[in-house]
Structure formats: C-alpha cells, structure tokens
Design a protein around this motif. Structure first.
Motif, PDB file in Angstrom:
ATOM      1  N   MET A 241       4.253 -16.550   5.385  1.00 43.63           N
ATOM      2  CA  MET A 241       4.342 -16.294   6.941  1.00 43.63           C
ATOM      3  C   MET A 241       3.210 -17.299   7.686  1.00 43.63           C
ATOM      4  N   ASN A 242       3.604 -17.792   8.708  1.00 45.81           N
ATOM      5  CA  ASN A 242       2.570 -18.437   9.308  1.00 45.81           C
ATOM      6  C   ASN A 242       1.417 -17.645  10.127  1.00 45.81           C
ATOM      7  N   LYS A 243       0.249 -17.868   9.869  1.00 42.40           N
ATOM      8  CA  LYS A 243      -0.811 -17.165  10.088  1.00 42.40           C
ATOM      9  C   LYS A 243      -0.753 -17.205  11.683  1.00 42.40           C
ATOM     10  N   LYS A 244      -0.400 -18.075  12.517  1.00 41.36           N
ATOM     11  CA  LYS A 244      -0.672 -18.131  13.748  1.00 41.36           C
ATOM     12  C   LYS A 244       0.429 -16.963  14.621  1.00 41.36           C
ATOM     13  N   ARG A 245       1.498 -16.375  13.936  1.00 44.03           N
ATOM     14  CA  ARG A 245       2.437 -15.963  14.403  1.00 44.03           C
ATOM     15  C   ARG A 245       2.155 -14.283  13.824  1.00 44.03           C
ATOM     16  N   LEU A 246       1.014 -14.038  13.737  1.00 37.31           N
ATOM     17  CA  LEU A 246       0.798 -12.589  13.076  1.00 37.31           C
ATOM     18  C   LEU A 246      -0.316 -11.785  14.014  1.00 37.31           C
ATOM     19  N   PHE A 247       0.021 -10.709  14.150  1.00 36.69           N
ATOM     20  CA  PHE A 247      -1.138  -9.616  14.714  1.00 36.69           C
ATOM     21  C   PHE A 247      -1.721  -8.825  13.681  1.00 36.69           C
ATOM     22  N   VAL A 248      -2.994  -8.547  13.711  1.00 40.56           N
ATOM     23  CA  VAL A 248      -3.714  -7.935  12.567  1.00 40.56           C
ATOM     24  C   VAL A 248      -4.155  -6.397  13.225  1.00 40.56           C
ATOM     25  N   PHE A 249      -3.928  -5.537  12.647  1.00 44.02           N
ATOM     26  CA  PHE A 249      -4.320  -4.311  13.202  1.00 44.02           C
ATOM     27  C   PHE A 249      -4.976  -3.249  12.104  1.00 44.02           C
ATOM     28  N   GLU A 250      -5.626  -2.189  12.415  1.00 39.85           N
ATOM     29  CA  GLU A 250      -6.089  -1.463  11.499  1.00 39.85           C
ATOM     30  C   GLU A 250      -5.319  -0.120  11.816  1.00 39.85           C
ATOM     31  N   GLY A 251      -4.985   0.713  10.647  1.00 37.34           N
ATOM     32  CA  GLY A 251      -4.257   1.852  11.084  1.00 37.34           C
ATOM     33  C   GLY A 251      -4.695   2.970   9.771  1.00 37.34           C
ATOM     34  N   THR A 252      -3.855   3.756   9.807  1.00 37.86           N
ATOM     35  CA  THR A 252      -4.019   4.931   8.693  1.00 37.86           C
ATOM     36  C   THR A 252      -2.678   5.090   8.094  1.00 37.86           C
ATOM     37  N   VAL A 253      -2.739   5.357   6.553  1.00 36.90           N
ATOM     38  CA  VAL A 253      -1.680   5.567   5.968  1.00 36.90           C
ATOM     39  C   VAL A 253      -1.139   6.853   6.083  1.00 36.90           C
ATOM     40  N   LEU A 254       0.139   7.362   6.655  1.00 38.58           N
ATOM     41  CA  LEU A 254       0.662   8.613   6.905  1.00 38.58           C
ATOM     42  C   LEU A 254       1.292   9.142   5.668  1.00 38.58           C
ATOM     43  N   LYS A 255       2.274   8.327   5.047  1.00 38.83           N
ATOM     44  CA  LYS A 255       3.084   8.563   4.033  1.00 38.83           C
ATOM     45  C   LYS A 255       3.240   7.447   3.159  1.00 38.83           C
ATOM     46  N   LYS A 256       3.411   7.943   1.962  1.00 35.40           N
ATOM     47  CA  LYS A 256       3.891   6.922   0.687  1.00 35.40           C
ATOM     48  C   LYS A 256       5.297   7.264   0.408  1.00 35.40           C
ATOM     49  N   LEU A 257       5.915   5.961   0.442  1.00 35.07           N
ATOM     50  CA  LEU A 257       7.146   5.803   0.130  1.00 35.07           C
ATOM     51  C   LEU A 257       7.804   5.046  -1.185  1.00 35.07           C
ATOM     52  N   PRO A 258       8.816   5.321  -1.524  1.00 35.03           N
ATOM     53  CA  PRO A 258       9.260   4.528  -2.956  1.00 35.03           C
ATOM     54  C   PRO A 258       9.046   2.888  -2.571  1.00 35.03           C
ATOM     55  N   ASN A 259       8.744   2.282  -3.847  1.00 34.32           N
ATOM     56  CA  ASN A 259       8.755   0.842  -3.948  1.00 34.32           C
ATOM     57  C   ASN A 259       7.664   0.213  -3.406  1.00 34.32           C
ATOM     58  N   SER A 260       6.455   1.119  -3.499  1.00 34.36           N
ATOM     59  CA  SER A 260       5.267   0.372  -2.982  1.00 34.36           C
ATOM     60  C   SER A 260       5.310   0.162  -1.486  1.00 34.36           C
ATOM     61  N   THR A 261       6.085   0.995  -0.578  1.00 35.57           N
ATOM     62  CA  THR A 261       6.013   0.789   0.835  1.00 35.57           C
ATOM     63  C   THR A 261       5.146   2.154   1.441  1.00 35.57           C
TER      64      THR A 261
END
Length: 73
Positions: free
Chosen positions: A1-21
């Motif tokens: 991904m192009n670094k110029k087209r990204l937003f960086v946020f801090e968040g909290t994990v609510l739920k773990k889903l299958p396949n490392s998502t």
C-alpha cells in the motif's frame, strides 16, 4: 500500500474472528473496523487478544477495512 494514502488510528480489539482477523473499535471516529494482521506481527508470533490496544492503518478509499501494524503495551 502507498503510505501517503493511509490513515493511522489507535483502537481497541472488540472481538477475535477466524483467520487472524479482528473487529477493532476506533473511538476517534466512533467506528468499528474489520482488520487483519500485518506480516511483521504474524512472523514474530505476537499475540493479540480481546481488549488489547492496537495501532491500525486504514486506506482512504475503503475505510471499513484496515491492517493491524502495532500492539500497544
């Protein structure tokens, strides 16, 4: 991904889903974002569980999906 087209946020994990998502809540924009793990986290076997604080990158074009790039201790 192009670094110029990204937003960086801090968040909290609510739920773990299958396949490392995860479902991450970002309080700054008051939104839940569907995230996957970056390669560096996967290679170094860093565990992410529910309630962890994480740093995510979100593409400007599709703000509903993101990538977890750092686990904040």
């Amino acid at each position: 991904m192009n670094k110029k087209r990204l937003f960086v946020f801090e968040g909290t994990v609510l739920k773990k889903l299958p396949n490392s998502t995860f479902l991450v809540y970002v309080s700054k924009i008051e939104k839940e974002i569907f995230c996957y793990i970056s390669g560096k986290i996967r290679i170094n076997y860093i565990r992410i569980t529910q309630g962890d604080k994480v740093k995510i990158e979100v593409n400007k074009m599709c703000s509903s999906k993101g990538r977890i790039v750092y686990r904040i201790k």
